[in-house]
Write a protein that holds these residues in place. Sequence first.
Motif, PDB file in Angstrom:
ATOM      1  N   UNK A  76       0.853  -1.192   0.000  1.00 26.86           N
ATOM      2  CA  UNK A  76       0.000   0.000   0.000  1.00 26.86           C
ATOM      3  C   UNK A  76       0.887   1.241   0.000  1.00 26.86           C
ATOM      4  N   UNK A  77       0.466   2.251  -0.738  1.00 26.74           N
ATOM      5  CA  UNK A  77       1.252   3.478  -0.875  1.00 26.74           C
ATOM      6  C   UNK A  77       0.361   4.685  -0.665  1.00 26.74           C
ATOM      7  N   UNK A  78       0.838   5.635   0.161  1.00 25.42           N
ATOM      8  CA  UNK A  78       0.140   6.897   0.370  1.00 25.42           C
ATOM      9  C   UNK A  78       1.049   8.030  -0.078  1.00 25.42           C
ATOM     10  N   UNK A  79       0.643   8.793  -1.097  1.00 22.55           N
ATOM     11  CA  UNK A  79       1.489   9.888  -1.586  1.00 22.55           C
ATOM     12  C   UNK A  79       1.558  11.041  -0.602  1.00 22.55           C
ATOM     13  N   UNK A  80       2.417  11.988  -0.936  1.00 22.16           N
ATOM     14  CA  UNK A  80       2.629  13.131  -0.048  1.00 22.16           C
ATOM     15  C   UNK A  80       1.361  13.951   0.120  1.00 22.16           C
ATOM     16  N   UNK A  81       0.596  14.112  -0.914  1.00 19.12           N
ATOM     17  CA  UNK A  81      -0.653  14.860  -0.827  1.00 19.12           C
ATOM     18  C   UNK A  81      -1.660  14.257  -1.794  1.00 19.12           C
ATOM     19  N   UNK A 137      -9.941  18.129  10.409  1.00 23.46           N
ATOM     20  CA  UNK A 137      -8.671  18.847  10.527  1.00 23.46           C
ATOM     21  C   UNK A 137      -7.603  18.115   9.728  1.00 23.46           C
ATOM     22  N   UNK A 138      -6.471  18.766   9.536  1.00 24.16           N
ATOM     23  CA  UNK A 138      -5.396  18.153   8.764  1.00 24.16           C
ATOM     24  C   UNK A 138      -4.926  16.841   9.355  1.00 24.16           C
ATOM     25  N   UNK A 139      -4.761  16.796  10.676  1.00 18.76           N
ATOM     26  CA  UNK A 139      -4.298  15.571  11.317  1.00 18.76           C
ATOM     27  C   UNK A 139      -5.331  14.467  11.258  1.00 18.76           C
ATOM     28  N   UNK A 140      -6.607  14.821  11.440  1.00 15.48           N
ATOM     29  CA  UNK A 140      -7.674  13.828  11.342  1.00 15.48           C
ATOM     30  C   UNK A 140      -7.758  13.272   9.928  1.00 15.48           C
ATOM     31  N   UNK A 141      -7.651  14.165   8.958  1.00 19.45           N
ATOM     32  CA  UNK A 141      -7.733  13.746   7.560  1.00 19.45           C
ATOM     33  C   UNK A 141      -6.590  12.808   7.199  1.00 19.45           C
ATOM     34  N   UNK A 158       3.911   2.069   2.466  1.00 12.55           N
ATOM     35  CA  UNK A 158       4.840   3.120   2.058  1.00 12.55           C
ATOM     36  C   UNK A 158       4.159   4.476   2.201  1.00 12.55           C
ATOM     37  N   UNK A 159       4.809   5.402   2.906  1.00 12.33           N
ATOM     38  CA  UNK A 159       4.245   6.718   3.181  1.00 12.33           C
ATOM     39  C   UNK A 159       5.233   7.790   2.746  1.00 12.33           C
ATOM     40  N   UNK A 160       4.795   8.690   1.876  1.00 12.19           N
ATOM     41  CA  UNK A 160       5.670   9.759   1.395  1.00 12.19           C
ATOM     42  C   UNK A 160       5.387  11.035   2.178  1.00 12.19           C
ATOM     43  N   UNK A 161       6.289  11.362   3.092  1.00 12.45           N
ATOM     44  CA  UNK A 161       6.190  12.568   3.922  1.00 12.45           C
ATOM     45  C   UNK A 161       4.806  12.709   4.561  1.00 12.45           C
ATOM     46  N   UNK A 162       4.421  11.751   5.399  1.00 12.44           N
ATOM     47  CA  UNK A 162       3.068  11.774   5.972  1.00 12.44           C
ATOM     48  C   UNK A 162       2.813  12.904   6.951  1.00 12.44           C
ATOM     49  N   UNK A 163       3.848  13.626   7.382  1.00 15.42           N
ATOM     50  CA  UNK A 163       3.651  14.710   8.350  1.00 15.42           C
ATOM     51  C   UNK A 163       3.668  16.094   7.702  1.00 15.42           C
ATOM     52  N   UNK A 164       3.752  16.159   6.379  1.00 16.68           N
ATOM     53  CA  UNK A 164       3.790  17.445   5.684  1.00 16.68           C
ATOM     54  C   UNK A 164       2.544  18.267   5.985  1.00 16.68           C
ATOM     55  N   UNK A 165       2.742  19.540   6.261  1.00 16.40           N
ATOM     56  CA  UNK A 165       1.678  20.518   6.518  1.00 16.40           C
ATOM     57  C   UNK A 165       0.975  20.316   7.864  1.00 16.40           C
ATOM     58  N   UNK A 166       1.443  19.404   8.692  1.00 13.40           N
ATOM     59  CA  UNK A 166       0.807  19.174   9.985  1.00 13.40           C
ATOM     60  C   UNK A 166       1.571  19.909  11.084  1.00 13.40           C
ATOM     61  N   UNK A 167       0.842  20.372  12.109  1.00 14.84           N
ATOM     62  CA  UNK A 167       1.526  20.989  13.236  1.00 14.84           C
ATOM     63  C   UNK A 167       2.180  19.901  14.084  1.00 14.84           C
ATOM     64  N   UNK A 168       2.961  20.319  15.077  1.00 16.17           N
ATOM     65  CA  UNK A 168       3.800  19.375  15.820  1.00 16.17           C
ATOM     66  C   UNK A 168       2.983  18.277  16.501  1.00 16.17           C
ATOM     67  N   UNK A 169       1.841  18.639  17.064  1.00  9.83           N
ATOM     68  CA  UNK A 169       1.018  17.646  17.750  1.00  9.83           C
ATOM     69  C   UNK A 169       0.620  16.522  16.793  1.00  9.83           C
ATOM     70  N   UNK A 170       0.156  16.887  15.607  1.00  6.36           N
ATOM     71  CA  UNK A 170      -0.305  15.874  14.662  1.00  6.36           C
ATOM     72  C   UNK A 170       0.865  15.118  14.039  1.00  6.36           C
ATOM     73  N   UNK A 171       2.011  15.772  13.918  1.00  6.80           N
ATOM     74  CA  UNK A 171       3.195  15.048  13.442  1.00  6.80           C
ATOM     75  C   UNK A 171       3.533  13.896  14.383  1.00  6.80           C
ATOM     76  N   UNK A 172       3.570  14.214  15.677  1.00  8.55           N
ATOM     77  CA  UNK A 172       3.875  13.184  16.678  1.00  8.55           C
ATOM     78  C   UNK A 172       2.788  12.111  16.679  1.00  8.55           C
TER      79      UNK A 172
END
Length: 267
Positions: A76-81, A137-141, A158-172
């Motif tokens: 499975x692959x998830x693109x950056x956006x 929200x971005x993190x929920x989405x 496979x995940x391409x930059x899954x934390x892009x555009x997310x604030x620190x809380x959602x990155x973690x």
Amino acid sequence: MAEQVRASYDSEPVLTGVSVDLIPGGVTVLVGPNGSGKSTLLRTLARLHVPDTGTVTVDGVDTCGLRGRELARRLAFLPQSSPIPAGITAHELVSHGRYAHRGALGRARDADREAVEWALHVTGTSEFADRHVDGLSGGERQRVWIAMVLAQQTGVLLLDEPTTYLDLRYQVEILSLVRRLADEHGITVGLVLHDLNQAAAYADRIVVLAGGAVYAVGAPDSVLTNTTIEAAFGLSVHVVPHPYTGRPTCLPYGHETVANIVEMEYQ
């Protein structure tokens, strides 16, 4: 998984003989400066980009010999956006992850419904399964997108930059989810990250790419060194042990203490 892969865009070489293995049931993070070939390598592993030479395998099988549905049952692959779908609920989006498993009529079976419910549960998205994705929200989405690819029930994610555009809380939050998928569910995860400290915190193995080639590969403490980072990124840093985990923490010159970095990254 990748053996001597060479890849290019419009005859311009991007990857020059790259060999990479993902740790089974572990987290492998690809890092490197912009233009180093990280996303191209991930897309090549997902067979979204055809290599000029070399082989890509999953479960020991050459992906070139797999049909689309067969590959989607293994990887499975998830693109950056991805475009935000309008008028679709989280549950409906996650259900799309079952396309490779459905029969000729495309009807959902018990196994499909169970896989969707499992993916929603694992990602913590069951509570808003009936809400529209474009209202999240971005993190929920992002968690819903991850649930969609998890519904494929593959052994490799496979995940391409899954934390892009997310604030620190959602990155973690997203990276902690990735860690659980490997630790608790045995999923082999490969992802691209820009933040070296996050890579150090969550990875079992780090692959450093530079100039379209693998510059270094190994456990975080063996790869994230002053010498490697300066050579690959052109940046002088202090690498010190994290005060709580002992994992390497990279500090650009000019930071006199690690306190502010620790507070930002791990609060």
